[in-house]
Design an enzyme around this catalytic site. Structure first.
Site, PDB file in Angstrom:
ATOM      1  N   HIS A   1      -7.288  -8.553  -2.399  1.00 43.93           N
ATOM      2  CA  HIS A   1      -8.611  -7.981  -2.098  1.00 43.93           C
ATOM      3  C   HIS A   1      -8.645  -6.514  -2.458  1.00 43.93           C
ATOM      4  CE1 HIS A   1      -6.249  -7.016   1.497  1.00 43.93           C
ATOM      5  NE2 HIS A   1      -7.042  -5.973   1.640  1.00 43.93           N
TER       6      HIS A   1
ATOM      7  N   TYR B   1       0.833  -1.201   0.000  1.00 45.10           N
ATOM      8  CA  TYR B   1       0.000   0.000   0.000  1.00 45.10           C
ATOM      9  C   TYR B   1       0.866   1.249   0.000  1.00 45.10           C
ATOM     10  CZ  TYR B   1      -4.220  -2.635   1.254  1.00 45.10           C
ATOM     11  OH  TYR B   1      -5.284  -3.487   1.265  1.00 45.10           O
TER      12      TYR B   1
END
Lengths: 206, 248
Positions: free
Chosen positions: B166, B114
Protein backbone atom coordinates in the site's frame (compact mmCIF):
# COMPACT_ATOMS: atom_id res chain seq x y z
CA UNK A 1 -33.83 19.63 -5.80
CA UNK A 2 -32.31 17.57 -8.57
CA UNK A 3 -28.58 17.72 -8.86
CA UNK A 4 -27.18 18.30 -12.36
CA UNK A 5 -24.46 15.62 -12.24
CA UNK A 6 -24.35 12.27 -10.48
CA UNK A 7 -22.47 12.67 -7.25
CA UNK A 8 -19.33 10.67 -6.76
CA UNK A 9 -18.60 9.07 -3.40
CA UNK A 10 -15.84 10.57 -1.31
CA UNK A 11 -12.73 8.39 -1.16
CA UNK A 12 -12.89 6.62 2.20
CA UNK A 13 -10.40 7.53 4.89
CA UNK A 14 -7.75 5.19 6.25
CA UNK A 15 -5.54 5.66 9.29
CA UNK A 16 -2.35 7.64 8.77
CA UNK A 17 -0.58 4.70 10.40
CA UNK A 18 2.45 4.63 12.71
CA UNK A 19 4.80 6.30 10.24
CA UNK A 20 2.89 9.41 9.24
CA UNK A 21 5.98 11.44 10.17
CA UNK A 22 7.79 9.89 7.17
CA UNK A 23 5.28 11.37 4.78
CA UNK A 24 4.35 14.63 6.46
CA UNK A 25 7.37 15.68 8.55
CA UNK A 26 10.24 13.68 7.02
CA UNK A 27 13.01 15.87 8.40
CA UNK A 28 11.60 15.36 11.91
CA UNK A 29 11.69 11.62 11.10
CA UNK A 30 15.41 11.91 10.17
CA UNK A 31 14.75 11.56 6.44
CA UNK A 32 16.92 14.43 5.32
CA UNK A 33 17.68 15.83 1.92
CA UNK A 34 14.35 15.12 0.22
CA UNK A 35 12.69 18.39 1.34
CA UNK A 36 14.69 21.41 2.51
CA UNK A 37 12.35 21.76 5.47
CA UNK A 38 9.16 20.17 6.70
CA UNK A 39 6.09 21.80 5.19
CA UNK A 40 4.25 24.00 7.69
CA UNK A 41 7.05 23.85 10.26
CA UNK A 42 7.36 27.63 10.26
CA UNK A 43 4.26 29.81 10.08
CA UNK A 44 5.86 33.21 10.62
CA UNK A 45 7.85 35.51 8.36
CA UNK A 46 9.38 38.86 9.31
CA UNK A 47 6.42 40.47 7.51
CA UNK A 48 3.73 38.65 9.48
CA UNK A 49 1.53 41.15 11.33
CA UNK A 50 0.02 40.39 14.71
CA UNK A 51 0.78 39.38 18.26
CA UNK A 52 3.31 36.54 18.43
CA UNK A 53 2.08 33.59 20.48
CA UNK A 54 2.85 29.93 20.98
CA UNK A 55 0.08 27.36 20.79
CA UNK A 56 1.11 24.14 22.47
CA UNK A 57 -0.23 21.07 24.21
CA UNK A 58 -0.16 17.30 24.24
CA UNK A 59 -2.20 14.63 22.50
CA UNK A 60 -3.24 11.98 25.05
CA UNK A 61 -5.05 8.69 24.53
CA UNK A 62 -7.82 7.07 26.55
CA UNK A 63 -5.33 5.25 28.77
CA UNK A 64 -3.60 8.52 29.65
CA UNK A 65 -0.62 7.75 27.45
CA UNK A 66 0.88 10.57 25.34
CA UNK A 67 0.46 9.99 21.61
CA UNK A 68 3.95 10.36 20.15
CA UNK A 69 3.16 9.40 16.57
CA UNK A 70 0.56 12.04 15.68
CA UNK A 71 0.55 15.00 13.32
CA UNK A 72 -1.41 18.13 14.21
CA UNK A 73 -2.34 20.66 11.55
CA UNK A 74 -3.54 24.17 12.35
CA UNK A 75 -5.54 26.56 10.15
CA UNK A 76 -6.32 30.06 11.25
CA UNK A 77 -7.16 33.59 10.16
CA UNK A 78 -4.67 36.43 10.25
CA UNK A 79 -4.70 39.15 12.90
CA UNK A 80 -7.53 40.92 11.02
CA UNK A 81 -9.71 37.85 10.89
CA UNK A 82 -9.09 37.08 7.21
CA UNK A 83 -8.14 33.70 5.78
CA UNK A 84 -5.36 33.63 3.21
CA UNK A 85 -6.66 33.66 -0.38
CA UNK A 86 -5.99 30.51 -2.42
CA UNK A 87 -2.72 30.49 -4.37
CA UNK A 88 -3.16 30.06 -8.10
CA UNK A 89 -0.93 28.00 -10.39
CA UNK A 90 1.19 31.05 -11.13
CA UNK A 91 1.63 32.02 -7.48
CA UNK A 92 5.30 32.15 -6.68
CA UNK A 93 5.20 34.35 -3.61
CA UNK A 94 3.68 33.02 -0.42
CA UNK A 95 1.73 35.60 1.58
CA UNK A 96 3.29 37.05 4.72
CA UNK A 97 1.05 34.73 6.69
CA UNK A 98 -0.50 31.61 5.18
CA UNK A 99 -2.40 30.68 8.34
CA UNK A 100 -1.45 27.01 8.07
CA UNK A 101 0.96 25.03 10.19
CA UNK A 102 1.85 21.41 10.70
CA UNK A 103 3.68 19.89 13.65
CA UNK A 104 4.52 16.34 14.70
CA UNK A 105 3.99 15.27 18.27
CA UNK A 106 7.20 14.24 20.01
CA UNK A 107 7.74 11.23 22.26
CA UNK A 108 5.91 13.07 25.08
CA UNK A 109 2.93 13.76 22.82
CA UNK A 110 3.79 17.48 22.66
CA UNK A 111 3.04 19.72 19.68
CA UNK A 112 3.95 23.40 19.45
CA UNK A 113 3.16 26.14 16.91
CA UNK A 114 4.78 29.56 16.79
CA UNK A 115 2.10 31.75 15.29
CA UNK A 116 0.02 34.89 15.83
CA UNK A 117 -3.23 35.45 17.65
CA UNK A 118 -6.02 35.31 15.03
CA UNK A 119 -8.65 38.01 14.69
CA UNK A 120 -12.37 37.25 14.90
CA UNK A 121 -14.01 35.66 11.83
CA UNK A 122 -17.70 36.12 10.95
CA UNK A 123 -19.89 33.17 11.86
CA UNK A 124 -22.83 31.78 9.87
CA UNK A 125 -25.15 34.17 11.69
CA UNK A 126 -23.06 37.14 10.55
CA UNK A 127 -21.81 37.91 14.04
CA UNK A 128 -18.11 37.47 14.81
CA UNK A 129 -17.02 34.13 16.22
CA UNK A 130 -14.52 34.27 19.06
CA UNK A 131 -10.88 34.10 17.96
CA UNK A 132 -9.95 30.48 17.39
CA UNK A 133 -7.79 28.14 15.33
CA UNK A 134 -9.00 24.98 13.63
CA UNK A 135 -7.04 21.81 14.39
CA UNK A 136 -6.86 18.47 12.57
CA UNK A 137 -5.25 15.44 14.22
CA UNK A 138 -4.14 12.20 12.55
CA UNK A 139 -2.20 9.21 13.89
CA UNK A 140 -2.06 5.45 14.07
CA UNK A 141 -5.37 4.27 15.53
CA UNK A 142 -7.28 7.30 14.24
CA UNK A 143 -9.35 5.99 11.33
CA UNK A 144 -10.47 9.39 10.10
CA UNK A 145 -8.81 12.71 10.90
CA UNK A 146 -10.21 14.49 13.95
CA UNK A 147 -11.36 18.09 13.55
CA UNK A 148 -11.55 20.40 16.54
CA UNK A 149 -10.89 24.02 17.53
CA UNK A 150 -8.77 25.85 20.06
CA UNK A 151 -10.13 28.98 21.72
CA UNK A 152 -8.32 31.43 24.00
CA UNK A 153 -9.13 31.69 27.72
CA UNK A 154 -8.43 35.44 27.78
CA UNK A 155 -11.28 36.01 25.29
CA UNK A 156 -13.95 35.12 27.84
CA UNK A 157 -16.52 37.66 26.62
CA UNK A 158 -16.17 36.61 22.98
CA UNK A 159 -16.17 32.93 23.96
CA UNK A 160 -19.44 33.42 25.86
CA UNK A 161 -21.26 34.39 22.64
CA UNK A 162 -19.36 32.19 20.18
CA UNK A 163 -21.50 30.38 17.60
CA UNK A 164 -19.70 27.04 18.03
CA UNK A 165 -19.09 27.08 21.78
CA UNK A 166 -22.77 27.95 22.18
CA UNK A 167 -23.67 24.57 20.70
CA UNK A 168 -21.93 22.77 23.58
CA UNK A 169 -24.28 22.71 26.55
CA UNK A 170 -21.99 21.01 29.08
CA UNK A 171 -19.47 23.54 30.48
CA UNK A 172 -16.96 20.74 31.13
CA UNK A 173 -17.12 19.69 27.49
CA UNK A 174 -16.88 23.31 26.35
CA UNK A 175 -13.74 23.72 28.47
CA UNK A 176 -11.99 21.02 26.43
CA UNK A 177 -11.60 23.60 23.62
CA UNK A 178 -10.27 26.55 25.64
CA UNK A 179 -6.51 26.99 25.99
CA UNK A 180 -5.21 28.63 29.14
CA UNK A 181 -2.69 31.42 28.86
CA UNK A 182 0.80 31.36 30.32
CA UNK A 183 2.42 34.80 30.30
CA UNK A 184 5.80 35.10 28.68
CA UNK A 185 7.52 36.46 25.62
CA UNK A 186 5.78 35.28 23.57
CA UNK A 187 2.78 34.18 25.65
CA UNK A 188 1.84 30.53 25.45
CA UNK A 189 -1.64 29.13 25.03
CA UNK A 190 -1.78 25.58 26.32
CA UNK A 191 -4.39 22.94 25.53
CA UNK A 192 -4.13 19.18 25.84
CA UNK A 193 -6.17 17.13 23.38
CA UNK A 194 -7.73 14.02 24.89
CA UNK A 195 -8.75 11.47 22.30
CA UNK A 196 -10.94 9.52 24.72
CA UNK A 197 -12.05 9.38 28.35
CA UNK A 198 -13.52 11.68 31.00
CA UNK A 199 -11.77 14.72 29.55
CA UNK A 200 -12.36 13.78 25.91
CA UNK A 201 -12.01 16.76 23.59
CA UNK A 202 -15.06 17.85 21.63
CA UNK A 203 -14.50 16.83 17.99
CA UNK A 204 -16.55 18.13 15.09
CA UNK A 205 -18.27 16.86 12.01
CA UNK A 206 -17.43 19.89 9.87
CA UNK B 1 -17.19 36.99 -12.42
CA UNK B 2 -20.96 36.48 -12.41
CA UNK B 3 -21.88 32.89 -12.96
CA UNK B 4 -18.50 31.46 -12.06
CA UNK B 5 -17.66 29.79 -8.81
CA UNK B 6 -13.95 29.60 -8.29
CA UNK B 7 -12.40 26.75 -6.35
CA UNK B 8 -12.20 27.98 -2.81
CA UNK B 9 -15.28 30.16 -3.13
CA UNK B 10 -17.68 29.97 -0.23
CA UNK B 11 -20.20 27.19 -0.42
CA UNK B 12 -21.23 24.61 2.11
CA UNK B 13 -19.88 21.11 1.54
CA UNK B 14 -22.04 18.05 1.18
CA UNK B 15 -22.28 16.41 4.59
CA UNK B 16 -19.69 13.70 5.04
CA UNK B 17 -21.22 10.24 4.75
CA UNK B 18 -19.71 8.79 7.91
CA UNK B 19 -21.06 5.30 7.12
CA UNK B 20 -18.84 5.23 4.02
CA UNK B 21 -15.75 5.87 6.15
CA UNK B 22 -14.40 3.66 8.93
CA UNK B 23 -15.97 4.29 12.32
CA UNK B 24 -13.68 5.57 15.08
CA UNK B 25 -13.72 2.39 17.13
CA UNK B 26 -12.80 -0.75 15.16
CA UNK B 27 -12.05 -3.78 17.37
CA UNK B 28 -10.30 -5.62 14.52
CA UNK B 29 -7.73 -2.82 14.34
CA UNK B 30 -6.50 -2.68 17.91
CA UNK B 31 -4.64 0.64 17.75
CA UNK B 32 -8.03 2.35 17.73
CA UNK B 33 -8.99 0.97 21.13
CA UNK B 34 -7.66 3.90 23.19
CA UNK B 35 -7.58 6.45 20.39
CA UNK B 36 -11.21 6.40 19.27
CA UNK B 37 -13.36 9.22 20.66
CA UNK B 38 -16.48 7.83 22.35
CA UNK B 39 -18.67 10.92 22.22
CA UNK B 40 -20.66 11.83 19.14
CA UNK B 41 -19.11 14.37 16.83
CA UNK B 42 -20.60 17.85 17.12
CA UNK B 43 -22.11 18.78 13.78
CA UNK B 44 -21.06 22.26 12.65
CA UNK B 45 -22.32 22.49 9.10
CA UNK B 46 -19.28 24.54 8.14
CA UNK B 47 -18.13 28.09 8.82
CA UNK B 48 -15.49 30.15 7.08
CA UNK B 49 -12.92 28.36 9.24
CA UNK B 50 -13.68 25.01 7.62
CA UNK B 51 -14.66 26.17 4.11
CA UNK B 52 -11.31 27.83 3.52
CA UNK B 53 -8.00 26.02 3.60
CA UNK B 54 -4.32 26.19 2.80
CA UNK B 55 -3.06 26.18 -0.78
CA UNK B 56 0.45 25.71 -2.09
CA UNK B 57 2.28 27.12 -5.08
CA UNK B 58 3.98 24.86 -7.60
CA UNK B 59 7.20 26.73 -6.86
CA UNK B 60 7.30 25.23 -3.37
CA UNK B 61 8.20 21.84 -4.89
CA UNK B 62 11.51 20.48 -6.10
CA UNK B 63 12.01 18.62 -9.38
CA UNK B 64 12.52 15.24 -7.68
CA UNK B 65 9.71 15.56 -5.14
CA UNK B 66 7.53 13.20 -7.20
CA UNK B 67 10.30 10.69 -7.95
CA UNK B 68 10.77 8.30 -5.02
CA UNK B 69 13.16 6.23 -7.13
CA UNK B 70 15.69 9.07 -7.05
CA UNK B 71 14.77 11.64 -4.39
CA UNK B 72 16.70 9.95 -1.57
CA UNK B 73 19.58 8.57 -3.62
CA UNK B 74 22.73 8.48 -1.49
CA UNK B 75 25.15 7.15 -4.07
CA UNK B 76 23.64 8.34 -7.34
CA UNK B 77 21.92 5.04 -8.06
CA UNK B 78 18.22 4.33 -7.95
CA UNK B 79 15.97 2.66 -5.38
CA UNK B 80 15.59 -1.12 -5.59
CA UNK B 81 12.26 -2.59 -6.57
CA UNK B 82 9.61 -2.98 -9.21
CA UNK B 83 9.39 0.36 -10.97
CA UNK B 84 5.98 2.06 -11.02
CA UNK B 85 4.24 5.17 -12.21
CA UNK B 86 1.32 6.01 -9.95
CA UNK B 87 -1.00 8.68 -11.25
CA UNK B 88 -4.58 9.79 -11.04
CA UNK B 89 -7.06 12.61 -10.92
CA UNK B 90 -8.27 14.43 -7.84
CA UNK B 91 -11.98 15.17 -8.21
CA UNK B 92 -14.72 16.43 -5.95
CA UNK B 93 -18.11 14.82 -5.39
CA UNK B 94 -19.48 16.93 -8.24
CA UNK B 95 -16.99 15.14 -10.55
CA UNK B 96 -15.09 18.35 -11.06
CA UNK B 97 -11.31 18.30 -11.18
CA UNK B 98 -9.50 19.74 -8.17
CA UNK B 99 -6.51 21.66 -9.62
CA UNK B 100 -3.51 23.06 -7.75
CA UNK B 101 -3.87 20.94 -4.67
CA UNK B 102 -1.08 19.24 -2.76
CA UNK B 103 -0.92 15.44 -2.73
CA UNK B 104 1.64 13.75 -0.44
CA UNK B 105 2.55 10.06 -0.34
CA UNK B 106 4.71 7.76 1.75
CA UNK B 107 5.40 4.06 1.73
CA UNK B 108 7.60 1.13 2.73
CA UNK B 109 10.46 -0.02 0.52
CA UNK B 110 10.37 -3.03 -1.80
CA UNK B 111 11.00 -5.38 1.13
CA UNK B 112 8.15 -3.92 3.20
CA UNK B 113 10.44 -1.91 5.51
CA UNK B 114 9.87 1.74 6.47
CA UNK B 115 12.72 4.12 7.08
CA UNK B 116 11.75 4.91 10.69
CA UNK B 117 13.49 4.49 14.02
CA UNK B 118 10.52 2.63 15.48
CA UNK B 119 10.33 0.16 12.61
CA UNK B 120 11.45 -3.32 13.67
CA UNK B 121 10.77 -5.52 10.66
CA UNK B 122 13.77 -7.64 9.68
CA UNK B 123 13.63 -6.79 5.97
CA UNK B 124 16.61 -4.56 5.14
CA UNK B 125 16.61 -0.85 4.43
CA UNK B 126 17.47 0.36 0.94
CA UNK B 127 20.03 3.11 1.37
CA UNK B 128 18.68 4.88 -1.73
CA UNK B 129 15.02 4.85 -0.72
CA UNK B 130 13.51 7.40 1.70
CA UNK B 131 9.86 6.67 1.07
CA UNK B 132 8.21 10.11 0.80
CA UNK B 133 7.14 12.33 -2.06
CA UNK B 134 4.63 14.96 -3.12
CA UNK B 135 3.02 16.60 -6.13
CA UNK B 136 0.58 19.41 -6.89
CA UNK B 137 -2.28 18.62 -9.23
CA UNK B 138 -2.30 20.26 -12.64
CA UNK B 139 -5.11 22.33 -14.16
CA UNK B 140 -7.09 19.13 -14.81
CA UNK B 141 -6.57 17.74 -11.31
CA UNK B 142 -3.93 15.16 -12.26
CA UNK B 143 -0.94 14.18 -10.15
CA UNK B 144 1.73 11.58 -10.87
CA UNK B 145 4.85 10.15 -9.31
CA UNK B 146 7.45 7.50 -9.89
CA UNK B 147 8.23 4.93 -7.22
CA UNK B 148 8.90 1.27 -6.54
CA UNK B 149 6.22 -1.18 -5.50
CA UNK B 150 6.16 -1.41 -1.68
CA UNK B 151 6.37 -4.85 -0.14
CA UNK B 152 3.74 -6.46 2.06
CA UNK B 153 4.81 -6.80 5.69
CA UNK B 154 3.69 -8.37 8.98
CA UNK B 155 2.59 -6.16 11.88
CA UNK B 156 1.65 -6.67 15.50
CA UNK B 157 -2.14 -6.64 15.71
CA UNK B 158 -3.52 -10.17 15.71
CA UNK B 159 -1.21 -13.15 15.82
CA UNK B 160 -0.22 -13.09 12.16
CA UNK B 161 -1.57 -10.00 10.44
CA UNK B 162 -0.02 -8.68 7.24
CA UNK B 163 -0.48 -5.36 5.51
CA UNK B 164 -1.08 -5.64 1.77
CA UNK B 165 1.26 -3.56 -0.40
CA UNK B 166 0.00 0.00 0.00
CA UNK B 167 0.89 3.66 -0.40
CA UNK B 168 -0.31 6.30 2.09
CA UNK B 169 -1.87 9.46 0.63
CA UNK B 170 -2.56 12.89 2.13
CA UNK B 171 -4.73 15.30 0.11
CA UNK B 172 -5.72 18.88 0.88
CA UNK B 173 -8.40 20.13 -1.51
CA UNK B 174 -9.25 23.79 -1.04
CA UNK B 175 -11.13 23.64 2.26
CA UNK B 176 -9.84 22.46 5.63
CA UNK B 177 -12.95 20.27 5.88
CA UNK B 178 -11.87 18.41 2.71
CA UNK B 179 -8.62 17.25 4.34
CA UNK B 180 -8.19 13.52 3.76
CA UNK B 181 -5.71 10.78 4.52
CA UNK B 182 -6.10 7.37 2.97
CA UNK B 183 -4.20 4.38 1.60
CA UNK B 184 -3.94 3.02 -1.94
CA UNK B 185 -3.85 -0.70 -2.71
CA UNK B 186 -2.97 -2.66 -5.87
CA UNK B 187 -5.47 -4.36 -8.15
CA UNK B 188 -5.59 -8.12 -7.79
CA UNK B 189 -3.78 -8.35 -4.45
CA UNK B 190 -5.42 -11.11 -2.36
CA UNK B 191 -3.90 -9.62 0.81
CA UNK B 192 -6.30 -6.66 0.60
CA UNK B 193 -9.22 -8.73 1.82
CA UNK B 194 -7.33 -10.15 4.80
CA UNK B 195 -6.21 -6.81 6.25
CA UNK B 196 -7.78 -5.53 9.50
CA UNK B 197 -7.08 -1.91 8.52
CA UNK B 198 -8.78 -2.32 5.14
CA UNK B 199 -11.53 -4.09 7.08
CA UNK B 200 -12.28 -0.98 9.14
CA UNK B 201 -14.22 0.22 6.07
CA UNK B 202 -17.68 -1.34 6.25
CA UNK B 203 -18.67 -1.29 2.57
CA UNK B 204 -16.84 -3.36 -0.05
CA UNK B 205 -17.68 -0.76 -2.70
CA UNK B 206 -15.88 1.85 -0.60
CA UNK B 207 -12.82 -0.40 -0.29
CA UNK B 208 -12.89 -0.81 -4.06
CA UNK B 209 -12.33 2.96 -4.36
CA UNK B 210 -8.92 2.46 -2.72
CA UNK B 211 -7.69 -0.11 -5.25
CA UNK B 212 -5.52 1.34 -8.00
CA UNK B 213 -5.99 -0.16 -11.45
CA UNK B 214 -3.15 -1.50 -13.57
CA UNK B 215 -2.99 0.79 -16.59
CA UNK B 216 -1.11 -0.90 -19.41
CA UNK B 217 -1.67 2.03 -21.75
CA UNK B 218 0.33 4.42 -19.59
CA UNK B 219 3.12 1.98 -18.87
CA UNK B 220 6.58 3.22 -19.84
CA UNK B 221 7.90 0.46 -22.12
CA UNK B 222 11.01 -1.31 -20.83
CA UNK B 223 10.84 0.81 -17.65
CA UNK B 224 7.79 1.09 -15.38
CA UNK B 225 4.27 -0.28 -14.94
CA UNK B 226 1.50 2.29 -14.40
CA UNK B 227 -1.29 2.25 -11.83
CA UNK B 228 -4.13 4.74 -11.78
CA UNK B 229 -5.61 5.94 -8.49
CA UNK B 230 -8.30 8.64 -8.61
CA UNK B 231 -9.20 10.43 -5.39
CA UNK B 232 -12.57 12.03 -4.63
CA UNK B 233 -12.80 14.85 -2.10
CA UNK B 234 -15.95 16.33 -0.63
CA UNK B 235 -17.79 18.68 -2.99
CA UNK B 236 -19.62 21.92 -2.48
CA UNK B 237 -23.37 22.06 -2.64
CA UNK B 238 -23.26 25.20 -4.76
CA UNK B 239 -23.42 24.11 -8.37
CA UNK B 240 -23.32 26.11 -11.54
CA UNK B 241 -26.09 26.24 -14.11
CA UNK B 242 -25.30 28.74 -16.85
CA UNK B 243 -25.28 32.03 -14.98
CA UNK B 244 -27.57 30.92 -12.23
CA UNK B 245 -26.57 29.55 -8.87
CA UNK B 246 -28.43 26.48 -7.67
CA UNK B 247 -28.41 24.89 -4.27
CA UNK B 248 -27.12 27.12 -1.52
Amino acid sequence: MLHPVPRLRETPSQTAGPYVHIGMTPNFADIRGVYASDLGASMLTPDTAGERIIITGRVIDGAGVPVGDAVVELWQADSNGSYAAPMGPGSNVAPAFTGWGRQPTDADGVFSFETIKPGPVPGPDGRPMAPHVALWIVARGINIGLQTRLYFADEADANATDWVLGKIADPLRRATLIAHREDGAPPRYVLDIYLQGDRETVFFDV
Amino acid sequence: MSGIILPGADGVLFPRDRAWHPPANTPGYKSATFRAPRNSLLSLGGTASELTGPTFGHSSLNALDNDLIRNYSQDGTEAIGQRLIVYGQVLDENARAVPNTLVEFWQANAGGRYRHKKEGYLAPLDRNFGGCGRAITDADGFYSFRTIKPGAYPWPNGGNDWRPAHIHFSVFGHAFAQRLITQMYFEGDPMIWQCPIVGTIPDKAAIDQLIARLDRHNTTPMDALAYRFDIVLRGRRSTMFENKLEGN
